[in-house]
Design an enzyme around this catalytic site. Sequence first.
Site, PDB file in Angstrom:
ATOM      1  N   HIS A 190      22.068  63.735  29.799  1.00 16.03           N
ATOM      2  CA  HIS A 190      21.026  62.912  30.422  1.00 16.03           C
ATOM      3  C   HIS A 190      20.788  61.663  29.582  1.00 16.03           C
ATOM      4  O   HIS A 190      21.290  61.541  28.455  1.00 16.03           O
ATOM      5  CB  HIS A 190      19.700  63.682  30.501  1.00 16.03           C
ATOM      6  N   GLU A 233      19.360  63.867  25.610  1.00 14.16           N
ATOM      7  CA  GLU A 233      18.931  62.573  26.130  1.00 14.16           C
ATOM      8  C   GLU A 233      19.654  61.568  25.244  1.00 14.16           C
ATOM      9  O   GLU A 233      19.310  61.399  24.069  1.00 14.16           O
ATOM     10  CB  GLU A 233      17.417  62.408  26.022  1.00 14.16           C
ATOM     11  N   HIS A 263      21.380  65.010  37.413  1.00  9.64           N
ATOM     12  CA  HIS A 263      21.107  64.272  38.661  1.00  9.64           C
ATOM     13  C   HIS A 263      22.395  64.084  39.484  1.00  9.64           C
ATOM     14  O   HIS A 263      23.397  64.763  39.230  1.00  9.64           O
ATOM     15  CB  HIS A 263      20.387  62.954  38.349  1.00  9.64           C
TER      16      HIS A 263
HETATM   17 ZN   LIG Z   1      17.843  62.987  33.440  1.00 13.55          ZN
END
Ligand SMILES: [Zn+2]
Length: 267
Positions: A153, A230, A61
């Site tokens: 992430h 993640e 992002h």
């Molecule tokens: Zn993400």
Amino acid sequence: MGLDHGASRPGSRRVLAWLAAAGLALALLAATGVAAASVRRAPASSRTPLAGKIIGIDPGHNGLNYTDPAFLNHKIWNGREWEGCDTTGTQTPGGYTEARFNWNVAMYLRADLIKLGARVVMTRPDNHGIGPCVNTRARILDRARADVSIDIHADYGPSSGRGFAILEPVADGPNDKVINPAIRFGRDVHATMLRYTKVPVSDYYGHNGYVSRNDLAGLNLTTMPKVLIECGNMNNGSDAALLVQPSVQRMIAAALAAAIIRFLTAR
Ligand SMILES: [Zn+2]
């Protein structure tokens, strides 16, 4: 306790010594008792185990993605299907954004890797912009011919779920040759996250913290070993309380650096 899983990998103690020589993760070293004096006596060459290596870092992002939904939603080819360019990413209940978390971990990791002798290629220059799209991020790292890359992430899962997960590529043509090393790298990341951070393995996503994904541009289009991590669940209070702490972000970066050393120095 046995720190090493086999003669073919550098022992954890040696990895810690490298990290220490690079001035990394002081809390980690304090916790494990590696003597700084013995590290300082190490020859210079052993302090840069990643000399000559190129490492790709993709912090997911971007800080201003939310300001341009039309750009985020335009379709890109992810290697298997059309999908949106990117998303805003998630955030903690307190409003700490995933883009910021990803960026901070990436910056700590970049600094660690440079101290260890590597050249680092990033997919974005700061956390104040928009994009690039996920396919462009993959191409940036492919063109740099990185030896290994990591997509950083944090997840938005059920509020009751905790932990980190390793997302691994599925063979689709462009990435066929890197599936096996990517899975090996994923095991290294899994092991170092467990060893060096307080974040547990995911209890809500994948199997023992591993997930195969064939719908992500970063994994579909990669031509070098790469996984997406993640790092935790931003929608869980316990994980969120960890992820927003700079000390925890540093430890996650140190764990990723340790995984990269393990992966690239295996013989
Ligand atoms: Zn993400």
